[in-house]
Design an enzyme around this catalytic site. Structure first.
Site, PDB file in Angstrom:
ATOM      1  N   HIS A  17       0.842  -1.204   0.000  1.00 42.30           N
ATOM      2  CA  HIS A  17       0.000   0.000   0.000  1.00 42.30           C
ATOM      3  C   HIS A  17       0.876   1.253   0.000  1.00 42.30           C
ATOM      4  O   HIS A  17       1.787   1.365   0.821  1.00 42.30           O
ATOM      5  CB  HIS A  17      -0.903   0.029   1.233  1.00 42.30           C
ATOM      6  CG  HIS A  17      -1.914  -1.088   1.251  1.00 42.30           C
ATOM      7  ND1 HIS A  17      -3.198  -0.915   0.787  1.00 42.30           N
ATOM      8  CD2 HIS A  17      -1.834  -2.386   1.648  1.00 42.30           C
ATOM      9  CE1 HIS A  17      -3.875  -2.060   0.929  1.00 42.30           C
ATOM     10  NE2 HIS A  17      -3.063  -2.965   1.443  1.00 42.30           N
ATOM     11  N   ASP A  19       0.082   4.386   0.879  1.00 38.44           N
ATOM     12  CA  ASP A  19      -0.013   5.229   2.084  1.00 38.44           C
ATOM     13  C   ASP A  19       0.647   4.579   3.298  1.00 38.44           C
ATOM     14  O   ASP A  19       1.027   5.279   4.233  1.00 38.44           O
ATOM     15  CB  ASP A  19      -1.474   5.619   2.387  1.00 38.44           C
ATOM     16  CG  ASP A  19      -2.407   4.425   2.459  1.00 38.44           C
ATOM     17  OD1 ASP A  19      -1.943   3.283   2.264  1.00 38.44           O
ATOM     18  OD2 ASP A  19      -3.614   4.635   2.712  1.00 38.44           O
ATOM     19  N   HIS A 196      -8.787  -8.343  -0.674  1.00 34.26           N
ATOM     20  CA  HIS A 196      -8.384  -8.613   0.711  1.00 34.26           C
ATOM     21  C   HIS A 196      -9.416  -9.587   1.289  1.00 34.26           C
ATOM     22  O   HIS A 196     -10.594  -9.241   1.407  1.00 34.26           O
ATOM     23  CB  HIS A 196      -8.430  -7.331   1.544  1.00 34.26           C
ATOM     24  CG  HIS A 196      -7.221  -6.460   1.418  1.00 34.26           C
ATOM     25  ND1 HIS A 196      -7.038  -5.605   0.376  1.00 34.26           N
ATOM     26  CD2 HIS A 196      -6.132  -6.319   2.224  1.00 34.26           C
ATOM     27  CE1 HIS A 196      -5.881  -4.960   0.544  1.00 34.26           C
ATOM     28  NE2 HIS A 196      -5.315  -5.376   1.654  1.00 34.26           N
ATOM     29  N   GLU A 199      -8.218 -12.010   6.180  1.00 33.93           N
ATOM     30  CA  GLU A 199      -7.032 -11.500   6.868  1.00 33.93           C
ATOM     31  C   GLU A 199      -7.152 -11.750   8.367  1.00 33.93           C
ATOM     32  O   GLU A 199      -6.212 -12.218   8.988  1.00 33.93           O
ATOM     33  CB  GLU A 199      -6.864  -9.992   6.589  1.00 33.93           C
ATOM     34  CG  GLU A 199      -5.644  -9.384   7.290  1.00 33.93           C
ATOM     35  CD  GLU A 199      -5.407  -7.930   6.927  1.00 33.93           C
ATOM     36  OE1 GLU A 199      -6.240  -7.352   6.205  1.00 33.93           O
ATOM     37  OE2 GLU A 199      -4.377  -7.377   7.360  1.00 33.93           O
ATOM     38  N   ASP A 276       2.950  -5.625   2.494  1.00 36.70           N
ATOM     39  CA  ASP A 276       1.709  -4.952   2.905  1.00 36.70           C
ATOM     40  C   ASP A 276       1.942  -3.447   3.084  1.00 36.70           C
ATOM     41  O   ASP A 276       1.468  -2.655   2.277  1.00 36.70           O
ATOM     42  CB  ASP A 276       1.121  -5.564   4.183  1.00 36.70           C
ATOM     43  CG  ASP A 276      -0.387  -5.359   4.288  1.00 36.70           C
ATOM     44  OD1 ASP A 276      -0.994  -4.882   3.302  1.00 36.70           O
ATOM     45  OD2 ASP A 276      -0.975  -5.680   5.339  1.00 36.70           O
TER      46      ASP A 276
HETATM   47 ZN   LIG Z   1      -3.340  -4.887   2.339  1.00 34.66          ZN
END
Ligand SMILES: [Zn+2]
Length: 332
Positions: A17, A19, A196, A199, A276
């Site tokens: 990701h 951000d 996703h 998780e 991630d």
């Molecule tokens: Zn993720």
């Protein structure tokens, strides 16, 4: 010895990701530029450690970086920084995720967001030689209409800039069944997707993702021990994007002793290793692979299989994949 070997491998990152991977120094400079004092708990506001209590705590670390990522300059720079990081660890191809709807607070349009990323990529690719594509994330807590608008805007940049779609956010509060229209539309547009799924214990979301014909699953931890679901994923060659450090921090998994990485490989699943969020999780791709060897007990053959899997299920151009596999075949 393991470290040097891992570092030498040409690598692929499929789940990262934007951000969650911005440099600390950029956020410090951003706050200073606005005349804001650095929060006393700055480190804890952007990164977690293994004693992070939950996914909720983990998600708090995106607030500060997202404040910086509201301008074209910020977005452009963040992509360049990430491609430089990828080059340093010998990552050859990276799929970077971002949620366009989270970058509009400064008044940017979707097109301005996409073009800023495109400029960052052009400079970053030229400088580093790392090949880069983007995955647009719909958000689970956003409305169907809002997520569909992201897809409509993104389709104009497919497949050269945007290679796929995804759904991110709180899996338990907002199950994938709420967002089937988004994926049906992506399918109609010919845009592939990863979702996703599973998780933090939610197996139903994995089942939904398979019903929606997802090419890949983000994390997929909740499938561990379910022979039937595992077989369905194996049969279809569904990619499983595993992110060990992040999974331990969010308590998706208690630790290596029960982490299903080797079990998934043994079952023939297309599992790969990913970061991630590099800044939030304090990690990089070499570290994930090294941990898999030294703490997770993966052999060299298994590490090479993880990389081959990443290539197989990546949304990279077919010719690039052929070249990469040829190069990878020289490693033992
Ligand atoms: Zn993720």
């Amino acid at each position: 010895m393991n470290r040097a070997w891992i570092e030498s491998l040409p690598k692929i990152e499929l789940h990262c990701h934007l951000d969650g991977s911005v440099h600390r120094s950029r956020i410090r400079a951003f706050l200073a530029g606005r005349g804001e004092a650095l929060p006393a708990d700055f480190d804890r506001r952007i990164s977690v450690s293994e004693d992070c209590p939950s996914l909720t705590e983990y998600l708090r670390c995106f607030e500060l970086p997202l404040r910086w990522l509201q301008t074209e300059e910020g977005l452009e720079q963040a992509v360049i920084d990430l491609l430089r990081d990828a080059e340093k660890e010998n990552t050859r191809y990276i799929e970077i995720r971002f949620a366009p709807a989270l970058h509009l607070e400064g008044g940017l349009s979707y097109d301005q967001v996409f073009r800023a990323l495109e400029r960052g990529r052009a400079q970053g690719e030229k400088e580093t030689g790392v090949l880069c594509r983007f995955i647009v994330c719909a958000m689970r807590h956003h409305s169907e209409a809002q997520n569909l608008s992201v897809l409509e805007a993104a389709q104009r940049y497919f497949p050269d800039l945007i290679c796929a779609a995804d759904l991110a956010g709180d899996e338990n509060a907002f199950p994938t069944t709420l967002h089937t229209a988004f994926f049906r539309r992506a399918q109609a547009l010919g845009i592939p997707y990863t979702i996703h799924s599973g998780e933090t214990g939610n197996k139903a979301n994995i089942v939904t993702a398979l019903e929606l014909n997802a090419q890949r699953l983000g994390h997929g931890i909740a499938m561990a021990g379910d022979a039937e679901l595992t077989e369905r994923c194996r049969e279809r060659g569904v990619g499983i994007e595993m992110c060990p450090t992040s999974n331990f921090q969010t308590k998706a998994s208690a630790g290596w002793a029960e982490y299903p990485l080797k079990a998934y490989l043994a079952a023939g699943l297309k599992a790969s290793l990913n970061t991630d969020n590099r800044t939030v999780s304090r990690t990089d791709l070499n570290r994930e692979y090294l941990r898999a060897m030294e703490e997770g007990g993966c052999s060299r053959a298994e590490i090479l299989t993880l990389l081959k899997n990443a290539c197989d299920v990546s949304f990279a151009p077919a010719e690039w994949k052929r070249q990469y596999l040829k190069e990878l075949a020289e490693y033992r």
